[in-house]
Design a protein around this motif. Sequence first.
Motif, PDB file in Angstrom:
ATOM      1  N   LYS A  81      -6.670   1.701  -3.080  1.00 54.86           N
ATOM      2  CA  LYS A  81      -5.387   1.039  -3.277  1.00 54.86           C
ATOM      3  C   LYS A  81      -4.380   1.482  -2.209  1.00 54.86           C
ATOM      4  O   LYS A  81      -3.659   0.658  -1.651  1.00 54.86           O
ATOM      5  N   SER A  82      -4.345   2.764  -1.895  1.00 59.22           N
ATOM      6  CA  SER A  82      -3.396   3.255  -0.887  1.00 59.22           C
ATOM      7  C   SER A  82      -3.801   2.801   0.517  1.00 59.22           C
ATOM      8  O   SER A  82      -2.951   2.603   1.377  1.00 59.22           O
ATOM      9  N   PHE A  83      -5.088   2.628   0.750  1.00 57.63           N
ATOM     10  CA  PHE A  83      -5.561   2.184   2.060  1.00 57.63           C
ATOM     11  C   PHE A  83      -5.103   0.753   2.346  1.00 57.63           C
ATOM     12  O   PHE A  83      -4.762   0.409   3.466  1.00 57.63           O
ATOM     13  N   PHE A  84      -5.100  -0.089   1.336  1.00 56.54           N
ATOM     14  CA  PHE A  84      -4.732  -1.489   1.503  1.00 56.54           C
ATOM     15  C   PHE A  84      -3.276  -1.766   1.159  1.00 56.54           C
ATOM     16  O   PHE A  84      -2.863  -2.911   1.119  1.00 56.54           O
ATOM     17  N   HIS A  85      -2.514  -0.731   0.920  1.00 56.37           N
ATOM     18  CA  HIS A  85      -1.119  -0.918   0.558  1.00 56.37           C
ATOM     19  C   HIS A  85      -0.351  -1.478   1.751  1.00 56.37           C
ATOM     20  O   HIS A  85      -0.383  -0.922   2.840  1.00 56.37           O
ATOM     21  N   VAL A  86       0.323  -2.584   1.539  1.00 61.21           N
ATOM     22  CA  VAL A  86       1.084  -3.233   2.605  1.00 61.21           C
ATOM     23  C   VAL A  86       2.541  -3.296   2.173  1.00 61.21           C
ATOM     24  O   VAL A  86       2.860  -3.770   1.090  1.00 61.21           O
ATOM     25  N   LYS A  87       3.406  -2.796   3.042  1.00 63.36           N
ATOM     26  CA  LYS A  87       4.840  -2.875   2.764  1.00 63.36           C
ATOM     27  C   LYS A  87       5.385  -4.128   3.400  1.00 63.36           C
ATOM     28  O   LYS A  87       5.172  -4.378   4.593  1.00 63.36           O
ATOM     29  N   LEU A  88       6.075  -4.916   2.624  1.00 63.32           N
ATOM     30  CA  LEU A  88       6.677  -6.123   3.142  1.00 63.32           C
ATOM     31  C   LEU A  88       7.978  -5.768   3.863  1.00 63.32           C
ATOM     32  O   LEU A  88       8.676  -4.842   3.468  1.00 63.32           O
TER      33      LEU A  88
END
Length: 57
Positions: A43-50
């Motif tokens: 989950k943290s690896f694919f976390h994307v901040k808009l």
Amino acid sequence: MSYQAPKLNEDGTIDMNYYTQLAKQQRSEHIAQMAASLRDSIKSFFHVKLPKLSTSH
């Protein structure tokens, strides 16, 4: 770690059913912890901040 005498049956033999159930429970808990850790890592690896939207334009 302190020494604990083994759990015995009424006839004085080691209670294998107790230790088998204990091992199953510990294994299930460990697998659940590993799965949660793996889930969090993925989950943290694919976390994307808009990007923040600016109202100044």
